[in-house]
Write a protein that holds these residues in place. Structure first.
Motif, PDB file in Angstrom:
ATOM      1  N   GLY A 160     -19.806   5.278  -6.635  1.00  0.00           N
ATOM      2  CA  GLY A 160     -18.769   4.432  -6.058  1.00  0.00           C
ATOM      3  C   GLY A 160     -18.605   4.606  -4.563  1.00  0.00           C
ATOM      4  O   GLY A 160     -19.334   5.370  -3.914  1.00  0.00           O
ATOM      5  N   PRO A 161     -17.640   3.897  -4.001  1.00  0.00           N
ATOM      6  CA  PRO A 161     -17.376   3.976  -2.563  1.00  0.00           C
ATOM      7  C   PRO A 161     -16.814   5.327  -2.161  1.00  0.00           C
ATOM      8  O   PRO A 161     -16.228   6.044  -2.988  1.00  0.00           O
ATOM      9  N   ALA A 162     -16.972   5.673  -0.898  1.00  0.00           N
ATOM     10  CA  ALA A 162     -16.442   6.948  -0.393  1.00  0.00           C
ATOM     11  C   ALA A 162     -14.917   6.966  -0.438  1.00  0.00           C
ATOM     12  O   ALA A 162     -14.303   8.003  -0.676  1.00  0.00           O
ATOM     13  N   ARG A 163     -14.306   5.799  -0.217  1.00  0.00           N
ATOM     14  CA  ARG A 163     -12.844   5.721  -0.215  1.00  0.00           C
ATOM     15  C   ARG A 163     -12.422   4.527  -1.064  1.00  0.00           C
ATOM     16  O   ARG A 163     -13.003   3.451  -0.964  1.00  0.00           O
ATOM     17  N   ALA A 164     -11.405   4.742  -1.881  1.00  0.00           N
ATOM     18  CA  ALA A 164     -10.959   3.669  -2.764  1.00  0.00           C
ATOM     19  C   ALA A 164      -9.494   3.856  -3.137  1.00  0.00           C
ATOM     20  O   ALA A 164      -8.999   4.982  -3.245  1.00  0.00           O
ATOM     21  N   THR A 165      -8.815   2.749  -3.340  1.00  0.00           N
ATOM     22  CA  THR A 165      -7.455   2.724  -3.857  1.00  0.00           C
ATOM     23  C   THR A 165      -7.386   1.610  -4.885  1.00  0.00           C
ATOM     24  O   THR A 165      -7.853   0.498  -4.617  1.00  0.00           O
ATOM     25  N   MET A 166      -6.829   1.896  -6.043  1.00  0.00           N
ATOM     26  CA  MET A 166      -6.670   0.869  -7.059  1.00  0.00           C
ATOM     27  C   MET A 166      -5.250   0.344  -7.034  1.00  0.00           C
ATOM     28  O   MET A 166      -4.291   1.110  -6.874  1.00  0.00           O
ATOM     29  N   LEU A 167      -5.131  -0.980  -7.178  1.00  0.00           N
ATOM     30  CA  LEU A 167      -3.814  -1.609  -7.125  1.00  0.00           C
ATOM     31  C   LEU A 167      -3.643  -2.518  -8.326  1.00  0.00           C
ATOM     32  O   LEU A 167      -4.579  -3.226  -8.723  1.00  0.00           O
ATOM     33  N   ILE A 227       0.811  -1.227   0.000  1.00  0.00           N
ATOM     34  CA  ILE A 227       0.000   0.000   0.000  1.00  0.00           C
ATOM     35  C   ILE A 227       0.842   1.273   0.000  1.00  0.00           C
ATOM     36  O   ILE A 227       0.299   2.367   0.160  1.00  0.00           O
ATOM     37  N   ASN A 228       2.148   1.147  -0.207  1.00  0.00           N
ATOM     38  CA  ASN A 228       2.976   2.355  -0.180  1.00  0.00           C
ATOM     39  C   ASN A 228       3.925   2.451  -1.374  1.00  0.00           C
ATOM     40  O   ASN A 228       5.000   3.017  -1.285  1.00  0.00           O
ATOM     41  N   ARG A 229       3.470   1.902  -2.513  1.00  0.00           N
ATOM     42  CA  ARG A 229       4.308   1.972  -3.711  1.00  0.00           C
ATOM     43  C   ARG A 229       3.488   2.485  -4.892  1.00  0.00           C
ATOM     44  O   ARG A 229       2.528   1.844  -5.310  1.00  0.00           O
ATOM     45  N   ALA A 230       3.876   3.626  -5.412  1.00  0.00           N
ATOM     46  CA  ALA A 230       3.086   4.270  -6.470  1.00  0.00           C
ATOM     47  C   ALA A 230       3.335   3.638  -7.831  1.00  0.00           C
ATOM     48  O   ALA A 230       4.411   3.104  -8.101  1.00  0.00           O
ATOM     49  N   GLN A 231       2.321   3.711  -8.689  1.00  0.00           N
ATOM     50  CA  GLN A 231       2.462   3.400 -10.102  1.00  0.00           C
ATOM     51  C   GLN A 231       2.637   4.717 -10.856  1.00  0.00           C
ATOM     52  O   GLN A 231       2.149   5.752 -10.419  1.00  0.00           O
ATOM     53  N   GLU A 232       3.265   4.646 -12.008  1.00  0.00           N
ATOM     54  CA  GLU A 232       3.502   5.850 -12.806  1.00  0.00           C
ATOM     55  C   GLU A 232       2.331   6.158 -13.732  1.00  0.00           C
ATOM     56  O   GLU A 232       2.527   6.737 -14.800  1.00  0.00           O
ATOM     57  N   ILE A 233       1.134   5.749 -13.349  1.00  0.00           N
ATOM     58  CA  ILE A 233      -0.038   6.045 -14.164  1.00  0.00           C
ATOM     59  C   ILE A 233      -1.125   6.625 -13.269  1.00  0.00           C
ATOM     60  O   ILE A 233      -1.082   6.473 -12.046  1.00  0.00           O
ATOM     61  N   SER A 234      -2.080   7.283 -13.896  1.00  0.00           N
ATOM     62  CA  SER A 234      -3.166   7.910 -13.140  1.00  0.00           C
ATOM     63  C   SER A 234      -4.459   7.134 -13.347  1.00  0.00           C
ATOM     64  O   SER A 234      -4.552   6.249 -14.212  1.00  0.00           O
ATOM     65  N   PHE A 235      -5.470   7.485 -12.571  1.00  0.00           N
ATOM     66  CA  PHE A 235      -6.773   6.848 -12.709  1.00  0.00           C
ATOM     67  C   PHE A 235      -7.354   7.122 -14.101  1.00  0.00           C
ATOM     68  O   PHE A 235      -7.950   6.234 -14.714  1.00  0.00           O
ATOM     69  N   THR A 236      -7.161   8.324 -14.611  1.00  0.00           N
ATOM     70  CA  THR A 236      -7.673   8.618 -15.953  1.00  0.00           C
ATOM     71  C   THR A 236      -6.934   7.796 -17.011  1.00  0.00           C
ATOM     72  O   THR A 236      -7.541   7.380 -18.006  1.00  0.00           O
ATOM     73  N   ASP A 237      -5.632   7.532 -16.806  1.00  0.00           N
ATOM     74  CA  ASP A 237      -4.899   6.645 -17.721  1.00  0.00           C
ATOM     75  C   ASP A 237      -5.558   5.274 -17.774  1.00  0.00           C
ATOM     76  O   ASP A 237      -5.689   4.668 -18.841  1.00  0.00           O
ATOM     77  N   VAL A 238      -5.965   4.786 -16.595  1.00  0.00           N
ATOM     78  CA  VAL A 238      -6.617   3.471 -16.527  1.00  0.00           C
ATOM     79  C   VAL A 238      -7.942   3.490 -17.279  1.00  0.00           C
ATOM     80  O   VAL A 238      -8.262   2.569 -18.048  1.00  0.00           O
ATOM     81  N   LEU A 239      -8.715   4.546 -17.075  1.00  0.00           N
ATOM     82  CA  LEU A 239     -10.009   4.651 -17.756  1.00  0.00           C
ATOM     83  C   LEU A 239      -9.836   4.656 -19.273  1.00  0.00           C
ATOM     84  O   LEU A 239     -10.594   3.999 -19.998  1.00  0.00           O
TER      85      LEU A 239
END
Length: 201
Positions: free
Chosen positions: A134-141, A51-63
């Protein structure tokens, strides 16, 4: 393995819902300074997410990659939605996406991980987030961490990990750089203390 490990009627292991915090001597580079949220632990093995390692992409990139939205439409998304973090969840199935989220959203494929947190690995939750349902809180992995039968117990016994109860605040916090120290603080430990202990092992 993932969702079958998370069956509703499964036997819960003692690490379910716990954080694993990598010790300084962790040999596996995939897990250096990692904080892992364990979603399932049983005789069959364990799985969880870093839960503490970022990806180099954004949520909009995923969409855009999933063709769920046209680029021109992404600017209409609320800022909190565009800012949903995308994390590197672990070295297994790194092309597969999972969403850890608060339990105020559920779909047929959602699996409860704890009293407050669920896991959904289908597009249902992403579509719901885009639609404002959607949910109030979310993290995509992307990807997850997995261990075979007895493997994680051996790593803990070999002083590879510390473990402690998880907190929702830390799971969903976007300040990734501070999570390792903050997770250790839950145990009243600082990285300096671990370094000195490791030196005297």
């Amino acid at each position: 393995m993932v969702l079958s490990t998370l069956k509703h009627d499964r036997e819960r292991g003692f690490l379910d819902g716990q954080f694993l915090i990598a010790m300084p001597g962790m040999q596996d580079g995939n897990f250096a300074r990692a904080v892992v949220y364990i979603c399932a632990h049983s005789d069959a093995g364990a799985m969880g997410f870093i839960i503490n390692r970022a990806q180099e992409i954004s949520f909009t990139d995923v969409l855009l990659h999933l063709k769920l939205m046209e680029e021109a439409d992404t600017i209409m998304l609320p800022q909190p939605t565009r800012d949903i973090p995308i994390l590197a969840g672990g070295p297994v199935e790194t092309g597969r996406g999972f969403v850890l989220h608060s339990d105020d959203f559920t779909s047929e494929s959602s699996v409860p991980v704890s009293e407050d947190i669920s896991l959904t690995a289908t597009l249902d939750v992403i579509r719901a987030i885009c639609d404002g349902r959607g949910p109030a809180r979310a993290t995509m992995l992307l990807g997850y961490a997995g261990w075979g039968p007895g493997q994680l117990e051996m790593e803990i016994a070999a002083n590879g990990w510390l473990n402690c109860p998880s907190t929702d605040e830390l799971i969903f916090d976007t300040a990734l750089e501070e999570k390792y120290e903050r997770a250790l603080a839950l145990l009243g430990v600082s990285p300096e203390m671990l370094s000195s202990e490791a030196g005297h092992a």
